[in-house]
Design a protein around this motif. Structure first.
Motif: not given
Length: 185
Positions: A75-76, A99-100, A104, A106, A126-127
């Protein structure tokens, strides 16, 4: 890479922290060879250790590492190199935020250039990006080239690609904010 074929303490510390954040680590080195002692230390944190020829800089290492990713189970993805000492403080809350966050992509810090630029020593995808198909293809197309080639065709282009694909992105630090708060602006 280490010219003495050693894994430095700050690298082991970084790996332990990244491991504690819940990442599975693929470690790619261009050192000539690692000692059995260092390999044993690395295996505490890394699921894969790859020793490759010292050609192509970080982007080639990322390409080689990406070949080991089981893309359907991820997912990451965090790309991190040892040109920085990371983390300098407890970064777990920042990592959770990244992450949360719903963003999309960082980076750790942008750069003071005319064009939007995010330094490649820390990139977190990210995902939405990982589950899309372009990142895998991005890695697959990386050739062995000069540092200038990677900066111009990969590092300089990531923001352009993110914007073209309508991905959200941010950085933890802004060079503009750092420099405006110093006397050496």
């Amino acid at each position: 890479f280490d010219k003495y074929n050693k894994v430095k303490d700050y690298v082991l510390y970084c790996l332990s922290e990244i491991h504690d954040y819940g990442f599975e680590i693929i470690f790619v080195t261009t050192s000539f060879s690692l000692s059995k002692k260092d390999e044993k230390l690395l295996l505490k944190y890394c699921s894969v250790i790859i020793n490759r020829e010292n050609k192509g800089y970080d982007f080639t290492s990322w390409k080689v590492g990406a070949e080991q990713i089981e893309w359907g189970h991820v997912n990451t993805i965090l790309l991190l190199n040892d040109s920085i000492i990371f983390p300098l403080y407890n970064f777990s809350e920042k990592m959770k935020l990244m992450v949360n966050s719903g963003k999309d992509f960082w980076g750790l810090i942008d750069s003071r250039t005319e064009k939007k630029f995010i330094n490649s020593f820390f990139w977190l995808f990210n995902e939405k990006i990982v589950k899309g198909n372009w990142l895998k293809k991005y890695f697959e197309k990386i050739p062995i080239e000069t540092k200038e080639f990677y900066v111009e065709n990969y590092e300089n282009k990531i923001v352009e690609i993110l914007e073209e694909k309508r991905h959200s992105y941010d950085t933890i630090l802004s060079a503009k904010d750092i420099f405006k708060n110093t006397k050496y602006n």
